[in-house]
Design a protein around this motif. Sequence first.
Motif, short mmCIF file in Angstrom:
data_model
loop_
_atom_site.label_atom_id
_atom_site.label_comp_id
_atom_site.label_asym_id
_atom_site.label_seq_id
_atom_site.Cartn_x
_atom_site.Cartn_y
_atom_site.Cartn_z
N HIS A 66 33.07 120.44 38.11
CA HIS A 66 33.16 120.08 39.53
C HIS A 66 32.59 118.69 39.81
O HIS A 66 32.51 118.29 40.98
CB HIS A 66 32.44 121.13 40.38
N GLY A 67 32.19 117.98 38.76
CA GLY A 67 31.66 116.64 38.94
C GLY A 67 30.33 116.60 39.68
O GLY A 67 30.05 115.66 40.42
N ILE A 68 29.52 117.63 39.48
CA ILE A 68 28.25 117.75 40.20
C ILE A 68 27.09 117.56 39.23
O ILE A 68 27.05 118.18 38.15
CB ILE A 68 28.14 119.11 40.90
N GLU A 69 26.16 116.72 39.60
CA GLU A 69 24.91 116.55 38.86
C GLU A 69 23.77 116.44 39.86
O GLU A 69 23.86 115.65 40.81
CB GLU A 69 24.94 115.33 37.96
N ALA A 70 22.73 117.23 39.66
CA ALA A 70 21.56 117.21 40.54
C ALA A 70 20.31 116.98 39.71
O ALA A 70 20.22 117.42 38.56
CB ALA A 70 21.45 118.53 41.30
N CYS A 90 32.84 118.62 47.12
CA CYS A 90 31.45 118.39 46.71
C CYS A 90 30.66 117.83 47.88
O CYS A 90 31.21 117.46 48.91
CB CYS A 90 31.40 117.44 45.52
N ALA A 91 29.38 117.75 47.71
CA ALA A 91 28.50 117.23 48.75
C ALA A 91 27.27 116.64 48.09
O ALA A 91 27.12 116.71 46.86
CB ALA A 91 28.12 118.33 49.74
N THR A 92 26.39 116.05 48.87
CA THR A 92 25.15 115.49 48.35
C THR A 92 23.99 115.88 49.25
O THR A 92 24.17 116.14 50.44
CB THR A 92 25.22 113.95 48.26
N PHE A 93 22.80 115.89 48.66
CA PHE A 93 21.58 116.04 49.44
C PHE A 93 21.25 114.70 50.08
O PHE A 93 21.17 113.68 49.38
CB PHE A 93 20.42 116.49 48.55
N THR A 94 21.06 114.68 51.38
CA THR A 94 20.74 113.44 52.07
C THR A 94 19.24 113.15 52.06
O THR A 94 18.82 112.03 52.34
CB THR A 94 21.22 113.49 53.53
N GLN A 95 18.44 114.17 51.77
CA GLN A 95 16.98 114.02 51.72
C GLN A 95 16.45 114.82 50.54
O GLN A 95 17.10 115.75 50.05
CB GLN A 95 16.32 114.53 53.00
N ASN A 96 15.25 114.45 50.07
CA ASN A 96 14.57 115.30 49.10
C ASN A 96 14.27 116.64 49.76
O ASN A 96 13.81 116.69 50.89
CB ASN A 96 13.27 114.66 48.64
N PHE A 126 13.99 117.45 36.02
CA PHE A 126 15.01 118.34 35.48
C PHE A 126 16.37 117.97 36.05
O PHE A 126 16.47 117.39 37.14
CB PHE A 126 14.68 119.80 35.83
N VAL A 127 17.42 118.31 35.29
CA VAL A 127 18.79 118.01 35.70
C VAL A 127 19.62 119.29 35.63
O VAL A 127 19.46 120.11 34.71
CB VAL A 127 19.41 116.92 34.80
N LEU A 128 20.50 119.47 36.60
CA LEU A 128 21.46 120.57 36.60
C LEU A 128 22.86 119.97 36.73
O LEU A 128 23.10 119.16 37.64
CB LEU A 128 21.18 121.54 37.75
N GLN A 129 23.76 120.35 35.84
CA GLN A 129 25.10 119.77 35.83
C GLN A 129 26.17 120.85 35.93
O GLN A 129 26.06 121.91 35.33
CB GLN A 129 25.32 118.96 34.54
N LEU A 130 27.21 120.53 36.70
CA LEU A 130 28.44 121.32 36.78
C LEU A 130 29.59 120.36 36.47
O LEU A 130 30.25 119.87 37.37
CB LEU A 130 28.61 121.95 38.16
N PRO A 131 29.82 120.07 35.18
CA PRO A 131 30.82 119.05 34.82
C PRO A 131 32.20 119.32 35.37
O PRO A 131 32.91 118.39 35.77
CB PRO A 131 30.81 119.11 33.28
N SER A 140 21.47 113.99 45.05
CA SER A 140 21.92 114.99 44.09
C SER A 140 23.20 115.66 44.58
O SER A 140 23.39 115.89 45.78
CB SER A 140 20.84 116.07 43.89
N GLY A 141 24.07 115.99 43.63
CA GLY A 141 25.31 116.68 43.98
C GLY A 141 25.07 118.15 44.28
O GLY A 141 24.11 118.75 43.79
N VAL A 142 25.95 118.73 45.07
CA VAL A 142 25.84 120.14 45.47
C VAL A 142 27.22 120.62 45.93
O VAL A 142 28.01 119.82 46.44
CB VAL A 142 24.78 120.30 46.60
N ARG A 143 27.52 121.89 45.73
CA ARG A 143 28.78 122.44 46.24
C ARG A 143 28.79 122.36 47.75
O ARG A 143 27.80 122.69 48.41
CB ARG A 143 28.96 123.89 45.80
#
Length: 300
Positions: free
Chosen positions: A194-198, A249-255, A187-192, A213-216
């Motif tokens: 804010h340039g976030i896609e997870a 923005c930020a990213t997940f460093t691990q699953n 599955f994909v979640l997008q916040l265009p 994955s992107g994250v606030r």
Amino acid sequence: MATLGRSLELYFVDGHPDGMLTAEVFNWTGHVLRIPRTQLAEGLSRPQAKQTGVYLLLGQGDTGASGYIGETENMSQRIAQHAREKDWWDIAVLITASGDALHKAHVKYLEARLLEAASAAKNGIVENGNTPLGASLNEAATANMESFLETLHMILPAIKVDFFQTRTRPSINVSAQPQISHAAPRFVLQLPRHGIEASAVLVDQELVVQAGSGVRAKWVGDRKHASNYRKLHEELSDGGIISSKDNGCATFTQNYAFSSPSAAAAIICGRSENGRTAWKSADGLTYAQWEAQKLEETQP
């Protein structure tokens, strides 16, 4: 290969699910006794409390969960001492074996391994002041204790002890493993804006948000509403699971595994969010639509 099931027997001593209980597994020599502090005197009078074992003291306060892990040859005496000296805990979990089969080296080994698991999981504050060295066991005894621990880690979450459960998960490359693509839908979640896609994969009833994955970077929602999600967002940031960038923005460093689509969506969006509509499948279906489709497929 299909996963082999296990049968867990829970006995609610006073008939209440939040009261004192015992937990046993068929063909496992261990015995787990969970005692709320309000029933401590009654619990410590049970035969298992007089045995050699490893024990957990667990509490929940304003700063989150706390836990203490110890071992002793008479848990009743040791935990009674803790009750006089420590105020923060409200549940004791006593782990023994039938026939008082655990000896000092066994429980010292278990204590050290449980402390390792608690430190790695980062699900709360470990109150132990010192790190035990464990015990040196021969190859056969080590294998036995590791098998004992494997079953114990299955039991503890079932009795609401999540102190040792890590939410990080190994990488799952669905495209490289087509045989699991049906079992692990993406599955994909997008916040265009804010340039976030997870992206996330559904595995074993958990929605595993994939590394990268992107994250606030910060919680932007109401600080009172959904306070548990806000707190989790802060914990993931403090623990390095979420790595911030300069653009907000930020990213997940691990699953990282979430128990529900909405929990994952709230962390990614930085506010309360209905994950059942926010997450989309590869076919463009919302999670709710995808779930409904799967349910229809099971009907005659």
